[in-house]
Design an enzyme around this catalytic site. Sequence first.
Site, PDB file in Angstrom:
ATOM      1  N   LYS A  35       0.310  -1.101  -0.160  1.00 15.97           N
ATOM      2  CA  LYS A  35       0.064   0.078   0.004  1.00 15.97           C
ATOM      3  C   LYS A  35       0.938   1.291  -0.076  1.00 15.97           C
ATOM      4  CE  LYS A  35      -2.033  -0.800   3.726  1.00 15.97           C
ATOM      5  NZ  LYS A  35      -1.576  -2.472   4.240  1.00 15.97           N
ATOM      6  N   THR A  36       1.366   1.074   0.898  1.00 12.18           N
ATOM      7  CA  THR A  36       2.516   2.437   0.887  1.00 12.18           C
ATOM      8  C   THR A  36       3.726   2.771  -0.122  1.00 12.18           C
ATOM      9  OG1 THR A  36       3.301   2.031   3.286  1.00 12.18           O
ATOM     10  CG2 THR A  36       4.433   3.524   2.904  1.00 12.18           C
ATOM     11  N   ASP A 219      -1.846   7.953   3.406  1.00 11.43           N
ATOM     12  CA  ASP A 219      -1.673   6.741   3.955  1.00 11.43           C
ATOM     13  C   ASP A 219      -2.061   6.198   5.770  1.00 11.43           C
ATOM     14  OD1 ASP A 219      -0.396   4.455   3.920  1.00 11.43           O
ATOM     15  OD2 ASP A 219       1.376   4.622   3.843  1.00 11.43           O
ATOM     16  N   GLU A 220      -2.190   5.101   5.851  1.00 16.96           N
ATOM     17  CA  GLU A 220      -2.432   4.202   6.976  1.00 16.96           C
ATOM     18  C   GLU A 220      -4.405   4.933   7.610  1.00 16.96           C
ATOM     19  OE1 GLU A 220      -1.417   2.522   8.554  1.00 16.96           O
ATOM     20  OE2 GLU A 220       0.714   2.597   8.354  1.00 16.96           O
ATOM     21  N   GLN A 250      -5.463  -3.244  10.365  1.00 19.04           N
ATOM     22  CA  GLN A 250      -5.046  -2.670  11.165  1.00 19.04           C
ATOM     23  C   GLN A 250      -5.132  -1.420  12.066  1.00 19.04           C
ATOM     24  OE1 GLN A 250      -0.978  -2.739   9.232  1.00 19.04           O
ATOM     25  NE2 GLN A 250      -2.178  -3.180   7.204  1.00 19.04           N
ATOM     26  N   ARG A 616       4.655  -7.370  10.348  1.00 23.15           N
ATOM     27  CA  ARG A 616       6.058  -6.552  11.344  1.00 23.15           C
ATOM     28  C   ARG A 616       7.301  -7.355  10.526  1.00 23.15           C
ATOM     29  NH1 ARG A 616       3.649  -2.768   9.505  1.00 23.15           N
ATOM     30  NH2 ARG A 616       1.840  -4.137   9.169  1.00 23.15           N
TER      31      ARG A 616
HETATM   32  P1  ATP Z   1       1.443  -2.584   6.096  1.00 26.57           P
HETATM   33  O1  ATP Z   1      -0.181  -2.491   6.104  1.00 26.57           O
HETATM   34  O2  ATP Z   1       2.434  -2.734   6.906  1.00 26.57           O
HETATM   35  O3  ATP Z   1       1.785  -0.408   6.219  1.00 26.57           O
HETATM   36  P2  ATP Z   1       2.199  -1.796   3.348  1.00 26.57           P
HETATM   37  O4  ATP Z   1       0.594  -2.699   2.912  1.00 26.57           O
HETATM   38  O5  ATP Z   1       2.203  -0.655   3.890  1.00 26.57           O
HETATM   39  O6  ATP Z   1       1.539  -2.625   4.760  1.00 26.57           O
HETATM   40  P3  ATP Z   1       4.401  -2.030   1.823  1.00 26.57           P
HETATM   41  O7  ATP Z   1       5.455  -1.166   3.517  1.00 26.57           O
HETATM   42  O8  ATP Z   1       4.684  -1.393   0.986  1.00 26.57           O
HETATM   43  O9  ATP Z   1       3.095  -2.807   2.496  1.00 26.57           O
HETATM   44  O10 ATP Z   1       5.024  -3.032   1.334  1.00 26.57           O
HETATM   45  C1  ATP Z   1       5.812  -4.211   2.138  1.00 26.57           C
HETATM   46  C2  ATP Z   1       7.318  -4.907   1.503  1.00 26.57           C
HETATM   47  O11 ATP Z   1       6.837  -5.601   0.205  1.00 26.57           O
HETATM   48  C3  ATP Z   1       7.673  -3.967   1.477  1.00 26.57           C
HETATM   49  O12 ATP Z   1       9.262  -4.038   1.786  1.00 26.57           O
HETATM   50  C4  ATP Z   1       7.902  -3.504  -0.461  1.00 26.57           C
HETATM   51  O13 ATP Z   1       8.899  -2.966  -0.797  1.00 26.57           O
HETATM   52  C5  ATP Z   1       7.692  -4.417  -0.396  1.00 26.57           C
HETATM   53  N1  ATP Z   1       6.639  -4.760  -1.674  1.00 26.57           N
HETATM   54  C6  ATP Z   1       6.138  -4.371  -2.287  1.00 26.57           C
HETATM   55  N2  ATP Z   1       4.989  -4.384  -2.997  1.00 26.57           N
HETATM   56  C7  ATP Z   1       6.102  -4.823  -4.154  1.00 26.57           C
HETATM   57  C8  ATP Z   1       6.098  -5.708  -5.747  1.00 26.57           C
HETATM   58  N3  ATP Z   1       5.648  -5.507  -6.510  1.00 26.57           N
HETATM   59  N4  ATP Z   1       7.248  -6.419  -5.481  1.00 26.57           N
HETATM   60  C9  ATP Z   1       8.390  -6.823  -4.758  1.00 26.57           C
HETATM   61  N5  ATP Z   1       8.758  -5.741  -3.419  1.00 26.57           N
HETATM   62  C10 ATP Z   1       7.394  -5.755  -2.907  1.00 26.57           C
HETATM   63 MG    MG Z   2       2.084   1.281   4.599  1.00 21.24          MG
END
Ligand code: ATP
Ligand code: MG
Length: 729
Positions: A35-36, A219-220, A250, A616
């Site tokens: 997402k981020t 975000d969040e 979350q 995490r």
């Molecule tokens: P959270 O809910 O904990 O905030 P999130 O959904 O924001 O998580 P991110 O932090 O953006 O997730 O991504 C999680 C991990 O996966 C990070 O290390 C990111 O670099 C990696 N990642 C995300 N998308 C891809 C992709 N398409 N290919 C490889 N790695 C990825």
């Molecule tokens: Mg995130």
Amino acid sequence: MDITSILEGLNDRQREAVTAPLGNLLIVAGAGSGKTRVLVHRIAWLVAAEGVSPHGILAVTFTNKAAAEMRARAEALLSAPPRAMWVGTFHGIAHRLLRMHWRDAGLPENFQIIDADDQLRLVKRVLRAQNLDEQRWPARQSAGFINAQKEEGRRPRDVPAGDHFTETQKRVYEAYEALCRQGGVVDFAELLLRCHELWLDREDLLEHYRRRFGQLLVDEFQDTNTLQYASLRLLGGSAGNVMAVGDDDQSIYSWRGARMENIHRFPEHFRDTRIIRLEQNYRSTGTILKAANGLIERNAGRLGKSLWTAAGDGEPVSVYHGYNDTEEARFVADTARAWIERGGSADEIGVLYRSNAQSRALEEAFLRADIAYRIYGGLRFFERAEVKNALAYMRLVSSRHADVAFERVVNLPPRGIGAKTVGLVRALARERGVSMWQTVKEGIASGEIKARAAAALGGFLALIDEFAAQVEGRSLHDVAQCCVEASGLLAHHAKEPGERGVARKENLEELVAACRRFERDRLSPLDPRGAQADGADEPSSTLEDFLDQAALEAGEYQAEGGAAVQLMTLHSAKGLEFPLVFITGMEEGLFPSRMAGEELGRMDEERRLAYVGITRAMRRLYLTRAESRFIHGTDSYNPPSRFLQEIPVETLQDVRLGGALKRPLQRNGAPRDEDAALRIGARVRHAKFGEGVVLRCEGGGDRARVEVNFAGLGSKWLMLGYANLEMLD
Ligand code: ATP
Ligand code: MG
């Protein structure tokens, strides 16, 4: 700018989100699904492909640290740094706007932000003034009431009439507001409310920012409160270019006013919302994900998401039961050490806990093991008494009329100014509607303040004036140095006995170092604060900026240094990831917290917190508990956390005997994985008793024991630290 590079490293669904046509967007997805990452790439896409000016982008996230990271990542994707972009927390952005439009917002130009601690002291003063008994009317409760009202956008007059309780709190709120107005101070919740009211009152300003920020990204999103949501609607409602990114599973800040429903109702309020779900998790192993999914399924009323990973299963989630918290902490430190010895970095390790009170035992274990660690969020560097004292001096150098600061250090170090004198000055100041500084100055001149009090107070005024003269035109860290040393604070705090005095002295020195870094960062072209991002920004002094930041980032400050294990509460771990994660204190009454049993919906929130914690972890996860724990001054015995039962059992492995073993066992000659060893049913060989099967394991560390059934001999209890056992499988 290279558009294809922005789309690299994204899966189809992520790409769809990043390249979606301009319009309202809601990304709902589970942890670690990118997402981020999508939000950051979207920013780059808007600039590179849609031709949006960075000037027109407003991105909001939950912590200042996350904001800095977001900006850095977006800039890395774009060749030209989009300096003019606004990236920050809701509070940070509101603060920035209020500094620019202080007059329109009805604030004094040099208004100051007060933290929770200062707020509490002001509330206490109100309670005293209204003769409310602190036992019956705790200040914390009143502060909570005030903040909750503000988060709902209500001034005292807007609070609906109610029972005696409500009416009393309303009066406290009213008097507290008057006090804040008089002192020119603004608490955290006030930042948001003021800013919101500014927009409501001044349509021209609102219109200006609506036009300016054509693109809003949050975000969040699951943790936005009513007021934040309302502000977002005000600002982005009509243009229809809001991207909200979140995960209802979350949402962990309802106790601070967060409204998870904001996610659910987003499509109602933001027209033609396009909803995109991401389902692939890139962060964790299959087992960790399964544990997390299995747990969160127990909550009702979820949007429901299925999360999968292409990564392998990885290792089981390890559960460790220690005798007490000391032993639990030692297990964590030993396991961390083993990780580092196998070539891992301390940076890759996150140690999470439910309550800040748990950090002490962990800190001790890391100190003893000589492993560098850092506490994130918990200790609140800028909220430590000695640091706040030094900041108060700095504040007075910047603005003599800062009453909160004045009261804090007028007699610190002690210079013979009694509480009675201070009370008198305060009363006079209130009566006349001027600052305490002013009151003293006039009082001495007119003879109203006499003799000893006049001499002592006059000395204090002269001291501050002298500091100001000395540091005129000098750098920020000179100011800090002066306030720390020439004030006598350093000597005063260093006098405190033992470790405490040493720690306080170190913290004061760290404050000076922090000032140095702040100056350095401001000069650096990469830092958002380094450039005036908006034409309307008035140049402000480094000292004032530093003081504002100290208040805004209080909980996030970290000393710089080499690789270190990160210790933090589960709440502050949101959005972060670590290859190795420990969640400690998996006990009923601690996690889930005792409060969860009493309030409706709280247990679900605790479960979401556990979900946040588990997700995490990237490669390895440990859940630890202590049979007895010394906390809040007493020993308590808590049963294992229900979450240990709720996580699918097939993902778990018990590691009662942990990394605290004195002598590592050998498995086929290779160093054993520090905990995979003695599971029930494992086959072992003893030098004297021969081959056997492990029946039971108990305790850990020096007291680790195993019961082994030896062929032909029957079962025997062995002290693991001394027994010469070899693993056979
Ligand atoms: P959270 O809910 O904990 O905030 P999130 O959904 O924001 O998580 P991110 O932090 O953006 O997730 O991504 C999680 C991990 O996966 C990070 O290390 C990111 O670099 C990696 N990642 C995300 N998308 C891809 C992709 N398409 N290919 C490889 N790695 C990825
Ligand atoms: Mg995130």
